[in-house]
Write an enzyme that holds these catalytic residues in place. Structure first.
Site, PDB file in Angstrom:
ATOM      1  N   LYS A 122       0.878  -1.240   0.112  1.00 31.68           N
ATOM      2  CA  LYS A 122       0.002   0.034  -0.100  1.00 31.68           C
ATOM      3  C   LYS A 122       0.680   1.174  -0.020  1.00 31.68           C
ATOM      4  O   LYS A 122       1.786   1.380   0.859  1.00 31.68           O
ATOM      5  CB  LYS A 122      -1.027  -0.039   1.433  1.00 31.68           C
ATOM      6  CG  LYS A 122      -1.800   1.192   1.240  1.00 31.68           C
ATOM      7  CD  LYS A 122      -2.824   1.136   2.296  1.00 31.68           C
ATOM      8  CE  LYS A 122      -3.830   2.343   2.482  1.00 31.68           C
ATOM      9  NZ  LYS A 122      -4.765   2.106   3.662  1.00 31.68           N
ATOM     10  N   ASP A 173     -16.572  -1.211  -0.832  1.00 37.26           N
ATOM     11  CA  ASP A 173     -15.126  -1.434  -1.296  1.00 37.26           C
ATOM     12  C   ASP A 173     -14.140  -1.556  -0.090  1.00 37.26           C
ATOM     13  O   ASP A 173     -13.091  -2.049  -0.453  1.00 37.26           O
ATOM     14  CB  ASP A 173     -14.659  -0.378  -2.201  1.00 37.26           C
ATOM     15  CG  ASP A 173     -14.737   1.125  -1.753  1.00 37.26           C
ATOM     16  OD1 ASP A 173     -15.849   1.579  -1.272  1.00 37.26           O
ATOM     17  OD2 ASP A 173     -13.514   1.608  -1.303  1.00 37.26           O
ATOM     18  N   ASN A 174     -14.476  -1.394   1.077  1.00 37.38           N
ATOM     19  CA  ASN A 174     -13.546  -1.577   2.108  1.00 37.38           C
ATOM     20  C   ASN A 174     -14.248  -2.899   3.064  1.00 37.38           C
ATOM     21  O   ASN A 174     -13.508  -3.044   4.113  1.00 37.38           O
ATOM     22  CB  ASN A 174     -13.660  -0.446   3.098  1.00 37.38           C
ATOM     23  CG  ASN A 174     -12.846   0.819   2.595  1.00 37.38           C
ATOM     24  OD1 ASN A 174     -12.049   0.523   1.539  1.00 37.38           O
ATOM     25  ND2 ASN A 174     -13.216   2.062   2.988  1.00 37.38           N
TER      26      ASN A 174
END
Length: 492
Positions: free
Chosen positions: A116, A255-256
């Site tokens: 990330k 989306d999390n």
């Protein structure tokens, strides 16, 4: 036979997600960062990956896990997905600053590694694809803290920093977090294909998830219904676990949400301190959609969004609803189980939920510290004693607390609770140490001056949250007054 620990250059990754058609992702390399240095690493995660811990400070480790070099067998890629953000359909999203390197199978478990902050991807939208040091430290510490609290979560192998600057509200130094999880597929991954009317691709993704994450479902009569039911169960249980430790995610967009029921994507998270069920940990969330009290309902809402996406595969509306319908019951059951553990009760009684609710009412009206209240409760004697004072000191309305304690002790007497056994059991589920915002901030400020000792010390404390660690009592204290003004937002 156990495989000897390996150096990074001896690892051999396999990117199973790359088996899907190329339009599921974009294959690309990370953008190099300047002069990477190690901020902190998790020995436990390194062991899970069978990494030689001696090599964690090596130049090879820094280059591989910052993205400056490609690990053997790796096929770095950014996945596409979509999602609902704050309840509104946002359309196509995707890995805007993350790259999936591939996975490692060791000791019967397959774990995927994702970087990330590895640079821009086709899904970065207006972003730069980088992560800043402060948010990277927060994610690293909370990933490991949640694991130590026995809450399903993605893990973090390391934070690697760089003096390379990025701009947020102000210029900041950048960093890369190496995240680890069995899967990084999200609810929004399914929504992407559903809302684009790509049913064959939706089925391919579902088959991929079932094959690699839920192989036991392959023999079910309707494996897609079973997939939804299983994910719904895991999500409901996860929400109960969050609530039980006072954890707030902050951005529960679809989306999390992890398809395997893990905590995923640590941004503006927080742990409850002065109890307020309406507390919003994300300064960006002006409407309070993701407040503490809303999390269980939002978990249900997100499962309904997933159900909509899976409905063409499941078939009938009745079958889809049947898979969803048990969310409230699963949540209530898990919540009750966790509360009985936190309050030290071995048996169920019809009035127990009222007893628990009474304590939460006191927490609310007194804004007592959530973690310390339960920790001090776990040290109470079966009879009134001087042990009561630590708990009483957290409450302004002590008379009401004393009344509740009379009822609580009567309940303990009803099941002939053994004091020492109960105290030991309660202290094994009511942590002394959590990642308070001010502790993270102190570690971040030192790290910004190239002093990483506080990050590493905090990690070692949070890895054992239930232990007394008397030498670190200060880390379990009430937050200082200045901490009340700390805010985190989506930019965090």
């Amino acid at each position: 036979m156990n495989t000897p620990p390996l150096s990074p250059q001896d690892l051999m990754l396999e990117n199973k997600f790359a088996e899907l058609p190329r339009y599921f992702y974009t294959q690309l390399s990370a953008s190099p960062i300047d002069k990477p240095y190690l901020v902190a690493a998790s020995d436990e995660v390194a062991a899970q990956l069978n990494l030689d811990q001696v090599s964690l400070n090596s130049p090879e480790f820094l280059n591989y896990f910052s993205g400056n070099q490609v690990l053997p067998g790796s096929k770095p890629l950014a996945a596409v997905y979509s999602g609902h953000q704050f309840g509104v359909w946002a359309g196509q999203l995707g890995d805007g600053r993350a790259l999936l390197l591939g996975g490692i199978s060791h000791a019967g478990q397959h774990l995927e590694i994702q970087l990330k902050g590895a640079g821009m991807t086709p899904y970065s939208r207006m972003g730069d694809g980088r992560a800043v040091l402060r948010s990277s430290i927060r994610e690293f510490l909370c990933s490991e803290a949640m694991a130590a609290l026995n809450i399903p979560t993605s893990r973090a192998l390391c934070v690697i920093g760089s003096d390379q600057m990025v701009f947020r509200e102000t210029p900041e130094t950048s960093a890369v977090v190496a995240r680890v999880a069995p899967s990084f597929v999200r609810f929004g991954s399914f929504e992407h294909w559903y809302y684009n009317d790509r049913m064959d691709d939706l089925r391919q993704l579902a088959d991929y998830v079932i094959q690699h994450s839920y192989p036991e479902l392959q023999t079910e009569n309707n494996p897609y219904q079973s997939l939804l039911a299983t994910v719904t169960t895991r999500t409901a249980e996860l929400m109960a676990q969050w609530q039980a430790v006072g954890f707030m995610h902050g951005v529960m967009n679809t989306d999390n949400m992890s398809i395997i029921g893990q905590t995923l994507d640590y941004g503006p998270f927080g742990f409850m301190e002065a109890y307020d069920e309406k507390h919003i940990c994300n300064h960006t969330d002006q409407q309070g959609r993701y407040s503490y009290r809303m999390q269980p309902a939002i978990g249900n809402w997100n499962c309904q969004a997933l159900a909509q996406a899976l409905s063409p595969l499941i078939g009938s509306v009745d079958d889809t609803n049947a898979a969803l319908s048990h969310y409230p019951a699963v949540y209530r059951q898990k919540w009750s189980e966790l509360m009985h553990q936190k309050f030290g009760l071995k048996t169920d009684h019809e009035a127990d939920l009222d007893l628990f609710a009474g304590f939460f009412t006191l927490l609310q009206s007194n804004h007592a510290d959530f973690t310390l209240s339960f920790r001090h409760l776990s040290k109470l004697s079966n009879q009134k004693s001087t042990n009561d004072e630590l708990l009483r000191d957290l409450f302004l309305d002590r008379d009401s607390l004393d009344t509740w304690l009379l009822n609580y002790r009567a309940r303990l007497a009803m099941e002939q609770s053994d004091e020492q056994t109960r105290q030991t059991s309660m202290q094994s589920v009511n942590p002394k140490y959590i990642l308070r915002n001010y502790l993270a901030q102190q570690a971040i400020e030192k790290a910004q001056q190239k002093d990483f000792s506080e990050v590493r010390k905090l990690l070692s404390i949070l890895e054992n949250p239930y232990d007394e660690q008397e030498e670190h009592d200060d880390y379990a204290s009430l937050p200082p007054d200045w901490a009340k003004h700390l805010e985190v937002s989506c930019s965090s």
